[in-house]
Design a protein around this motif. Sequence first.
Motif, PDB file in Angstrom:
ATOM      1  N   UNK A  93       2.852  13.745 -14.028  1.00  0.00           N
ATOM      2  CA  UNK A  93       2.262  13.957 -12.716  1.00  0.00           C
ATOM      3  C   UNK A  93       3.281  14.670 -11.858  1.00  0.00           C
ATOM      4  N   UNK A  94       2.857  15.081 -10.658  1.00  0.00           N
ATOM      5  CA  UNK A  94       3.757  15.790  -9.747  1.00  0.00           C
ATOM      6  C   UNK A  94       4.995  14.955  -9.449  1.00  0.00           C
ATOM      7  N   UNK A  95       6.115  15.644  -9.242  1.00  0.00           N
ATOM      8  CA  UNK A  95       7.354  14.941  -8.916  1.00  0.00           C
ATOM      9  C   UNK A  95       7.236  14.154  -7.625  1.00  0.00           C
ATOM     10  N   UNK A  96       6.302  14.516  -6.783  1.00  0.00           N
ATOM     11  CA  UNK A  96       6.184  13.847  -5.484  1.00  0.00           C
ATOM     12  C   UNK A  96       5.217  12.667  -5.531  1.00  0.00           C
ATOM     13  N   UNK A  97       4.745  12.302  -6.722  1.00  0.00           N
ATOM     14  CA  UNK A  97       3.738  11.256  -6.792  1.00  0.00           C
ATOM     15  C   UNK A  97       4.363   9.860  -6.743  1.00  0.00           C
ATOM     16  N   UNK A 122      -5.549   7.765  -5.060  1.00  0.00           N
ATOM     17  CA  UNK A 122      -5.025   8.787  -5.964  1.00  0.00           C
ATOM     18  C   UNK A 122      -4.392   9.941  -5.190  1.00  0.00           C
ATOM     19  N   UNK A 123      -5.099  10.441  -4.187  1.00  0.00           N
ATOM     20  CA  UNK A 123      -4.608  11.576  -3.390  1.00  0.00           C
ATOM     21  C   UNK A 123      -3.264  11.254  -2.743  1.00  0.00           C
ATOM     22  N   UNK A 124      -3.176  10.092  -2.093  1.00  0.00           N
ATOM     23  CA  UNK A 124      -1.931   9.716  -1.418  1.00  0.00           C
ATOM     24  C   UNK A 124      -0.800   9.484  -2.410  1.00  0.00           C
ATOM     25  N   UNK A 125      -1.125   8.935  -3.579  1.00  0.00           N
ATOM     26  CA  UNK A 125      -0.089   8.660  -4.572  1.00  0.00           C
ATOM     27  C   UNK A 125       0.476   9.954  -5.150  1.00  0.00           C
ATOM     28  N   UNK A 126      -0.387  10.888  -5.486  1.00  0.00           N
ATOM     29  CA  UNK A 126       0.060  12.156  -6.061  1.00  0.00           C
ATOM     30  C   UNK A 126       0.880  12.953  -5.047  1.00  0.00           C
ATOM     31  N   UNK A 127       0.481  12.901  -3.794  1.00  0.00           N
ATOM     32  CA  UNK A 127       1.120  13.726  -2.764  1.00  0.00           C
ATOM     33  C   UNK A 127       2.077  12.939  -1.868  1.00  0.00           C
ATOM     34  N   UNK A 128       2.533  11.785  -2.345  1.00  0.00           N
ATOM     35  CA  UNK A 128       3.287  10.851  -1.499  1.00  0.00           C
ATOM     36  C   UNK A 128       4.482  11.483  -0.802  1.00  0.00           C
ATOM     37  N   UNK A 148       5.341  14.643  -0.502  1.00  0.00           N
ATOM     38  CA  UNK A 148       4.948  15.806   0.320  1.00  0.00           C
ATOM     39  C   UNK A 148       4.394  15.345   1.667  1.00  0.00           C
ATOM     40  N   UNK A 149       3.546  14.313   1.645  1.00  0.00           N
ATOM     41  CA  UNK A 149       2.950  13.825   2.883  1.00  0.00           C
ATOM     42  C   UNK A 149       4.007  13.263   3.840  1.00  0.00           C
ATOM     43  N   UNK A 150       5.086  12.720   3.280  1.00  0.00           N
ATOM     44  CA  UNK A 150       6.157  12.179   4.133  1.00  0.00           C
ATOM     45  C   UNK A 150       6.951  13.289   4.809  1.00  0.00           C
ATOM     46  N   UNK A 151       7.130  14.399   4.123  1.00  0.00           N
ATOM     47  CA  UNK A 151       8.056  15.426   4.617  1.00  0.00           C
ATOM     48  C   UNK A 151       7.384  16.667   5.199  1.00  0.00           C
ATOM     49  N   UNK A 152       6.123  16.906   4.853  1.00  0.00           N
ATOM     50  CA  UNK A 152       5.449  18.138   5.312  1.00  0.00           C
ATOM     51  C   UNK A 152       5.319  18.136   6.823  1.00  0.00           C
ATOM     52  N   UNK A 191      -3.939  20.517  -5.125  1.00  0.00           N
ATOM     53  CA  UNK A 191      -4.452  21.688  -4.393  1.00  0.00           C
ATOM     54  C   UNK A 191      -5.101  21.293  -3.072  1.00  0.00           C
ATOM     55  N   UNK A 192      -5.518  20.024  -2.959  1.00  0.00           N
ATOM     56  CA  UNK A 192      -6.176  19.594  -1.713  1.00  0.00           C
ATOM     57  C   UNK A 192      -5.223  18.957  -0.716  1.00  0.00           C
ATOM     58  N   UNK A 193      -3.940  18.914  -1.044  1.00  0.00           N
ATOM     59  CA  UNK A 193      -3.038  18.228  -0.119  1.00  0.00           C
ATOM     60  C   UNK A 193      -3.034  18.947   1.237  1.00  0.00           C
ATOM     61  N   UNK A 194      -3.203  18.160   2.258  1.00  0.00           N
ATOM     62  CA  UNK A 194      -3.355  18.691   3.612  1.00  0.00           C
ATOM     63  C   UNK A 194      -2.812  17.689   4.623  1.00  0.00           C
ATOM     64  N   UNK A 195      -2.152  18.226   5.634  1.00  0.00           N
ATOM     65  CA  UNK A 195      -1.780  17.416   6.794  1.00  0.00           C
ATOM     66  C   UNK A 195      -2.300  18.179   8.006  1.00  0.00           C
TER      67      UNK A 195
END
Length: 644
Positions: free
Chosen positions: A11-15, A24-30, A32-36, A585-589
């Motif tokens: 999985x993604x390194x940021x998961x 699932x979305x938050x776990x995969x993009x964890x 990224x969501x903290x730092x974006x 691909x759907x990661x968004x803030x």
Amino acid sequence: MQQLQFAAGTTSESSDHSRLQDDFYNAINADWLKTAKIPADRPATGGFQDLVENIEKTLMADFAAMQKQSPSSPLIGEFLKYYALAADFEQRDAQAAAPLQPYLRRIAKYDNLADWQADLKDWLLDGLPVPFDLDVDADMKNTKINALFASAPSLFLPDKTYYAADNPSGPQLLQVFQQMMQQLLEMAGYSTADTQLILEQAIAFDKSLAPHVKSAEESADYSKMYNPQTFTEFTAHSSNIDFSRLIPELIGAQPEKIIVTQPKFFTAFDEIVTTENFSLLKSWLIVNTVRSMSGYLSNDFREIGGIYGRALSGSKEAMKPQKSAYYLAAGQFDQVVGDYYGRKYFGEAAKADVHKMVVKMIGVYKKRLENNDWLSASTRQKAIVKLDNLGIQVGYPDTIKPLFKQFTVNTGASLLSNAMRFAHITIADRFSKWNQPVERTEWEMSANTVNAYYHPFRNIIVFPAAILQAPFYSLTQPSSANYGGIGAVIAHEISHAFDNNGALFDEFGNLHNWWTDADSAHFKELAQAMIGEFNGIPFAGSQVNGKLTVSENIADAGGLSCALEAAKGETDVNLTTFFTNWATIWRTKAQPEYQQLLLSIDVHAPAKLRANVQVQNFADFYRTFNVQPGDGMYLAPEKRVSIW
């Protein structure tokens, strides 16, 4: 360009693996969501937006270098001249409101409807505001020929629902709009007293439109768009606007029919545009004219003119002047810029490779249709005929529209003057296409646009070059990542041919029922189940409208299903990688204001829900990530929705 690559089987390194079963979305993009961070001049950041920003930086740098060289083509040369005008804020600031004044003097001369009517043809061809909309597009029941369409105008607020008494956002936004326009009108030379009266009258006129126009939810239903009226029937809608004179002036003849997309609006038209209401209409013309032209004037005008838009989107700052100039110029010369981008950064080899992938996805889709267990043989065969006739456009057009050769820049005139001349050329060209053959292969998106689309009237799918890069697609990504990215996007657009709107149109793009009654009834039940799966999900302090978003949700479900099957057909299949890239691909803030706006008017569900809800419909997802009853991502089998 940003390259986000995943190794097969990971999985993604940021998961955050511990949370995969619950969100699932938050776990995969964890991580990224903290730092974006959302750029101050944008309402959101994320997968799509990252690509937009990278392309913007690349092209701005390229065009800055080109300004010091001889242009590579005459079209690029004209674009660069226009870009230089847009970027010359010293001149724009010196001119201030002067370029706007001829249009305000023009409105000032109108003492009554008859005065405006005498100028209405040129006014409309200049792209100036009118309380109705006339356009030319493919006849929905004979898509080989262009027809005349009539619709309603846009409102000051984003949607008619904002005018409802129980919508608290409406009055707040209207106050922001009013304060912005107060500044713009006074900068344009109106006194404080005149400005207050103009705004009071303009808002009163706008509110008179609201009860009669369609909401975003109503507009999302294509089945209600086709309401043909004879020329006599349509022109009878107004005793004050002489449509029987105006329309032949615009298209050169008297049409047999006009396709009315909002009949309720035109039924009420004679109560709205009246002799008695002319002062209200005149103020509405002033407000819309000043607002629409503010972005072409001084930097003060540009920044103040964006206040309302920033309130809607939550963006904290206006774009920097030079970036705004790039977007303004690239928007005017979109195909010229797109052609440059596509040929330089995408190229013929990638174009051919992605075209093969699209053909392959169509093949997978065709096999799925052939094995479909709920369509009758008759409807199934017609669906396959439609698929066989699906047009494919990848990367960038083979040629730029001839229209752009008419865009010659007068460097001695103002930016606004040039823009208005180009608007006149564009609108006249559009009306000249009435009753002419439809150009099915014409592109409606430039190659540097990070998006894709299906056109139901033409039965074509279009994939601009800009979206055809990582994380959506890359030759260096595992095949499963590509299928979870661009594969799902490709199949999403194919699925639009068979969503609740696309399914109304046949292989030629004609509005024509090719379904048996039983199949149609069952499809409507499935569509209703998709509405139910999303409707009412809490999000951003509000909730999702399942009816507004149903067509896109059906397309997402079909796209993911088809892409999943294609991925499983590859020797290097890894479903962890497949689903991971889908969530990536759907990661968004996004700013809260922007999320609220999209929930009200966007036909797409929020990005997080597109990632999370759709995967819950697939048994492979549960097996891949060991999702069990009681987990946040678990959905009981009887509640899962499968259509295509």
